[in-house]
Design a protein around this motif. Structure first.
Motif, PDB file in Angstrom:
ATOM      1  N   LEU A 356       0.828  -1.210   0.000  1.00 55.87           N
ATOM      2  CA  LEU A 356       0.000   0.000   0.000  1.00 55.87           C
ATOM      3  C   LEU A 356       0.861   1.258   0.000  1.00 55.87           C
ATOM      4  CD1 LEU A 356      -2.705  -1.127   2.587  1.00 55.87           C
ATOM      5  CD2 LEU A 356      -3.135  -0.548   0.185  1.00 55.87           C
ATOM      6  N   ASP A 357       2.029   1.183   0.596  1.00 54.24           N
ATOM      7  CA  ASP A 357       2.902   2.358   0.676  1.00 54.24           C
ATOM      8  C   ASP A 357       4.157   2.187  -0.170  1.00 54.24           C
ATOM      9  OD1 ASP A 357       1.276   3.804   2.566  1.00 54.24           O
ATOM     10  OD2 ASP A 357       1.910   2.326   4.059  1.00 54.24           O
ATOM     11  N   ALA A 358       4.131   1.247  -1.107  1.00 57.48           N
ATOM     12  CA  ALA A 358       5.295   1.001  -1.954  1.00 57.48           C
ATOM     13  C   ALA A 358       4.956   1.346  -3.410  1.00 57.48           C
ATOM     14  CB  ALA A 358       5.732  -0.453  -1.815  1.00 57.48           C
ATOM     15  N   GLY A 359       5.769   0.872  -4.336  1.00 54.36           N
ATOM     16  CA  GLY A 359       5.492   1.077  -5.748  1.00 54.36           C
ATOM     17  C   GLY A 359       6.474   2.011  -6.421  1.00 54.36           C
ATOM     18  N   GLU A 360       6.549   1.889  -7.752  1.00 53.04           N
ATOM     19  CA  GLU A 360       7.441   2.708  -8.576  1.00 53.04           C
ATOM     20  C   GLU A 360       6.631   3.799  -9.266  1.00 53.04           C
ATOM     21  OE1 GLU A 360       9.526   0.495 -11.544  1.00 53.04           O
ATOM     22  OE2 GLU A 360       9.946   2.279 -12.763  1.00 53.04           O
ATOM     23  N   SER A 361       7.049   5.043  -9.103  1.00 52.39           N
ATOM     24  CA  SER A 361       6.338   6.166  -9.729  1.00 52.39           C
ATOM     25  C   SER A 361       6.582   6.184 -11.232  1.00 52.39           C
ATOM     26  CB  SER A 361       6.804   7.489  -9.116  1.00 52.39           C
ATOM     27  OG  SER A 361       6.463   7.544  -7.746  1.00 52.39           O
ATOM     28  N   ILE A 362       5.533   6.477 -11.985  1.00 54.60           N
ATOM     29  CA  ILE A 362       5.649   6.610 -13.440  1.00 54.60           C
ATOM     30  C   ILE A 362       5.063   7.953 -13.859  1.00 54.60           C
ATOM     31  CG2 ILE A 362       5.576   4.131 -13.886  1.00 54.60           C
ATOM     32  CD1 ILE A 362       2.630   4.418 -14.631  1.00 54.60           C
ATOM     33  N   THR A 363       5.420   8.378 -15.089  1.00 56.98           N
ATOM     34  CA  THR A 363       4.899   9.635 -15.612  1.00 56.98           C
ATOM     35  C   THR A 363       3.500   9.418 -16.194  1.00 56.98           C
ATOM     36  OG1 THR A 363       5.763   9.295 -17.836  1.00 56.98           O
ATOM     37  CG2 THR A 363       7.260  10.286 -16.204  1.00 56.98           C
ATOM     38  N   TYR A 364       2.822  10.523 -16.482  1.00 53.98           N
ATOM     39  CA  TYR A 364       1.482  10.398 -17.056  1.00 53.98           C
ATOM     40  C   TYR A 364       1.543   9.805 -18.463  1.00 53.98           C
ATOM     41  CZ  TYR A 364      -3.398  11.342 -17.985  1.00 53.98           C
ATOM     42  OH  TYR A 364      -4.727  11.186 -18.263  1.00 53.98           O
ATOM     43  N   ASP A 365       2.596  10.108 -19.225  1.00 57.69           N
ATOM     44  CA  ASP A 365       2.746   9.512 -20.555  1.00 57.69           C
ATOM     45  C   ASP A 365       2.909   7.993 -20.456  1.00 57.69           C
ATOM     46  OD1 ASP A 365       2.560  12.002 -21.616  1.00 57.69           O
ATOM     47  OD2 ASP A 365       4.709  12.262 -21.964  1.00 57.69           O
ATOM     48  N   GLU A 366       3.735   7.560 -19.502  1.00 53.54           N
ATOM     49  CA  GLU A 366       3.921   6.114 -19.314  1.00 53.54           C
ATOM     50  C   GLU A 366       2.611   5.462 -18.901  1.00 53.54           C
ATOM     51  OE1 GLU A 366       8.549   5.741 -17.826  1.00 53.54           O
ATOM     52  OE2 GLU A 366       7.049   6.530 -16.429  1.00 53.54           O
ATOM     53  N   TYR A 367       1.836   6.158 -18.072  1.00 54.48           N
ATOM     54  CA  TYR A 367       0.539   5.640 -17.639  1.00 54.48           C
ATOM     55  C   TYR A 367      -0.388   5.422 -18.837  1.00 54.48           C
ATOM     56  CZ  TYR A 367      -4.232   6.032 -15.797  1.00 54.48           C
ATOM     57  OH  TYR A 367      -5.559   5.833 -15.529  1.00 54.48           O
ATOM     58  N   LEU A 368      -0.461   6.407 -19.725  1.00 53.51           N
ATOM     59  CA  LEU A 368      -1.338   6.283 -20.888  1.00 53.51           C
ATOM     60  C   LEU A 368      -0.909   5.130 -21.794  1.00 53.51           C
ATOM     61  CD1 LEU A 368      -1.973  10.013 -21.879  1.00 53.51           C
ATOM     62  CD2 LEU A 368      -3.489   8.475 -20.623  1.00 53.51           C
ATOM     63  N   ARG A 369       0.395   4.911 -21.886  1.00 58.90           N
ATOM     64  CA  ARG A 369       0.875   3.785 -22.706  1.00 58.90           C
ATOM     65  C   ARG A 369       0.492   2.456 -22.067  1.00 58.90           C
ATOM     66  NH1 ARG A 369       6.951   4.141 -24.710  1.00 58.90           N
ATOM     67  NH2 ARG A 369       6.251   2.153 -25.593  1.00 58.90           N
ATOM     68  N   LYS A 370       0.681   2.326 -20.767  1.00 56.62           N
ATOM     69  CA  LYS A 370       0.347   1.066 -20.113  1.00 56.62           C
ATOM     70  C   LYS A 370      -1.149   0.795 -20.188  1.00 56.62           C
ATOM     71  CE  LYS A 370       4.283   1.166 -16.940  1.00 56.62           C
ATOM     72  NZ  LYS A 370       5.022   0.118 -17.680  1.00 56.62           N
ATOM     73  N   ARG A 371      -1.938   1.844 -20.143  1.00 58.75           N
ATOM     74  CA  ARG A 371      -3.389   1.697 -20.295  1.00 58.75           C
ATOM     75  C   ARG A 371      -3.784   1.321 -21.721  1.00 58.75           C
ATOM     76  NH1 ARG A 371      -7.241   1.497 -16.115  1.00 58.75           N
ATOM     77  NH2 ARG A 371      -7.063   3.253 -14.682  1.00 58.75           N
ATOM     78  N   GLY A 372      -2.877   1.586 -22.698  1.00 61.86           N
ATOM     79  CA  GLY A 372      -3.212   1.340 -24.089  1.00 61.86           C
ATOM     80  C   GLY A 372      -3.966   2.487 -24.720  1.00 61.86           C
ATOM     81  N   THR A 373      -3.980   3.655 -24.033  1.00 67.24           N
ATOM     82  CA  THR A 373      -4.775   4.795 -24.504  1.00 67.24           C
ATOM     83  C   THR A 373      -4.156   5.458 -25.730  1.00 67.24           C
ATOM     84  OG1 THR A 373      -5.463   5.200 -22.223  1.00 67.24           O
ATOM     85  CG2 THR A 373      -5.822   6.980 -23.793  1.00 67.24           C
ATOM     86  N   ILE A 374      -2.822   5.485 -25.811  1.00 67.51           N
ATOM     87  CA  ILE A 374      -2.175   6.228 -26.904  1.00 67.51           C
ATOM     88  C   ILE A 374      -1.392   5.311 -27.835  1.00 67.51           C
ATOM     89  CG2 ILE A 374      -2.050   8.405 -25.647  1.00 67.51           C
ATOM     90  CD1 ILE A 374       0.839   7.737 -24.919  1.00 67.51           C
ATOM     91  N   VAL A 375      -1.742   4.043 -27.883  1.00 63.05           N
ATOM     92  CA  VAL A 375      -1.151   3.127 -28.860  1.00 63.05           C
ATOM     93  C   VAL A 375      -2.278   2.549 -29.699  1.00 63.05           C
ATOM     94  CG1 VAL A 375       0.781   2.566 -27.346  1.00 63.05           C
ATOM     95  CG2 VAL A 375      -1.265   1.156 -27.292  1.00 63.05           C
TER      96      VAL A 375
END
Length: 526
Positions: A356-375
């Motif tokens: 809950l308090d861990a994780g690797e921060s990503i940018t908003y562009d990386e987020y959109l790519r992982k979501r498949g929004t901009i590919v």
């Protein structure tokens, strides 16, 4: 949803007597969250505003993750008794749950990988559970997580039930997507509980359009009528929760005033405090069960994860709760027409709660790519085609690394088909599961344009990825096999690094997602 309820009710009823509210509950539990986190500041910077009040950052599913892969990971943890949050490979702990004990599996998600298609059977196969286990799959609203717990508790008087709630909803990037997170929670429910759970209380009323997904759509929408939504949520949660003090369960006697942790419907990080405005809960109690501020709105999984955060013994000790496990908690789940509340007493070790308090921060562009929004997802060429019957025939190897030992020479062959790789005799192999941790023997990176067609879509969303040759086991049990790396910068993985197996999406073919083992570098798996 009523049909699902009927199925679950029938399954739960098989076994005879009505459940004893004082004797059933959570025997053990686990959480699984994705590796990546996106801050609300990144969203606000991209859009000039953020529609996620109270959400500081949210969990983001990787390009090869979905509700099923998170469900498998959470369930694998809970069955392994993996209190330190790692998965597989080590000696079984005293809390290990024998898969043969599980005779009911209930799953819930609002966002299954396929709009119509198998979900729970894939989970059962990936976990190696008995093929005669009873199953039920719930969905349709965020209340599905509460319904799954309720149905599992009904059955727990006479059965061992595995309840897994996993979700990764998505919305319009400009509006409803801002708070959407991801995560999974897994529970083993039985009559030998660490946390006793009373009989759930229900409230049912039609509130059309509070949160909905139109037929064929991939994204969630809301009416965006703030006062109407808050009122509907508050009234429903209040009505269901007030009934708890009279059911003879964990709140009988002390009443709602004794609740020191509450996990309630949390589409964002601020609504739980408004939703409990008519209940005698302190803000600190609501805070103890609120996780949307750290992982976002994980749909049906948010409240179950919040409940586990509330009853986790580590958290209880940290905030001064009774270390002997006398904590009283409430979970209240709302789904737009149904609210279900349940009262709990006790604490339990929860594998993965530290995520809950861990994780690797990503940018908003990386987020959109992982979501498949901009590919675009367009792939040239057909790639290596493996028919569904052939894929189905190799599931034990792909999910659980089942290898074969030659009865003639003792050599190990993976996959356990054909002739023995040592003596070349055609034999009937003695099958066994390889360890799920190993060492990288060789590694390479598949960069831009280098991916085979079937993996090109993944490369579009996740960038360059690593492929490693991995040694698993030692001595006569050692097997070596290739596999993709995930949740890691592939350029940072070196020969000799330790890796752990995890089930992820491999690719999609014939319209059906295919799943199998990939490897996470050990430092990232912890």
């Amino acid at each position: 949803m009523s049909a699902d309820r009927d199925v679950a009710n029938d399954l739960a009823a098989d076994g005879g007597s009505a459940p004893d509210v004082d004797a059933v509950g959570i025997e053990t539990a686990a959480i699984r969250l994705p590796e990546y986190r996106l801050s609300s500041e990144a969203i606000a910077e991209a859009w000039g505003t953020s529609h996620a009040p109270g959400v500081e950052r949210k969990a983001v599913a990787g390009a090869d993750e979905d509700a099923l892969t998170m469900a498998v990971a959470a369930a694998d943890r809970v069955l392994a008794g993996d209190a330190d949050g790692t998965t597989g490979g080590g000696a079984a702990s005293s809390d290990t749950v024998d898969p043969d004990r599980v005779d009911l599996v209930v799953t819930a998600t609002t966002t299954p990988p396929m709009e119509e298609g198998e979900f729970t059977p894939r989970l059962v196969r990936a976990l190696g559970l008995p093929t005669d286990v009873a199953t039920a799959t719930l969905g349709g609203s965020t209340a599905a997580g509460g319904e799954a717990l309720a149905r599992g508790l009904e059955a727990a008087a006479s059965r061992t039930a595995l309840v897994v709630v996993a979700d990764c909803p998505a919305g319009d990037p400009a509006e409803t997507d801002h708070p959407m997170g991801a995560g999974a929670a897994a529970f083993v429910l039985s009559s030998d509980p660490a946390v006793s759970v009373g009989e759930p209380a229900w409230h049912v009323e039609e509130y059309p359009g509070i949160r909905h997904r139109e037929r064929g759509a991939e994204t969630v929408d809301t009416l965006d009528i703030t006062t109407y939504q808050r009122t509907a949520i508050r009234e429903s949660i209040t009505a269901a929760t007030e009934a708890l003090a009279d059911d003879g369960g964990p709140l009988a006697g002390p009443g709602l005033e004794a609740v020191d942790a509450a996990a309630v419907h949390q589409p964002n990080g601020s609504l739980p405090y408004r939703a409990t405005g008519d209940l005698p809960f302190d803000p600190e109690a609501v805070q103890a069960g609120t996780v949307a501020d750290r992982i976002g709105d994980a749909g049906a999984a948010t409240v179950p994860i919040g409940l586990l955060a509330a009853v986790a013994d580590a958290n209880g000790e940290a905030d001064g709760a009774d270390p002997d496990g006398d904590r009283r908690s409430v979970a209240a789940v709302f789904g737009g027409g149904t609210a279900v509340s349940m009262a709990c007493r006790g604490t339990v070790s929860v594998a993965g709660v530290e995520e809950l308090d861990a994780g690797e921060s990503i940018t908003y562009d990386e987020y959109l790519r992982k979501r498949g929004t901009i590919v675009d997802g367009e792939v040239a060429g057909g790639g290596a085609h493996v028919s569904l019957p052939n894929w189905q025939g190799s599931l034990d190897q792909r999910y659980r690394l089942v290898a074969g030992r030659c009865p003639e020479c003792g050599g190990v062959t993976f996959p356990p088909t054909g002739a023995c790789r040592e003596c070349h005799e055609r034999v009937t192999f003695e099958e066994f599961e390889a360890p799920r941790t190993g060492t990288v023997r060789a590694v390479t990176v598949i960069g831009q344009g280098g991916a085979p067609p079937e993996f090109a879509g993944h490369q579009q969303r996740d960038g360059a990825y690593g492929v490693a040759i991995v040694d698993l086991g030692e001595g006569d049990d050692e097997i070596t096999l290739p596999g993709q790396l995930t949740d890691a910068d592939p350029t940072a993985v070196e020969v000799g690094d330790a890796v752990t197996a995890t089930v992820r999406r491999i690719y999609e073919q014939e319209g059906v997602p295919r799943y199998g083992v990939k490897f996470v570098p050990e430092a990232d798996a912890e």
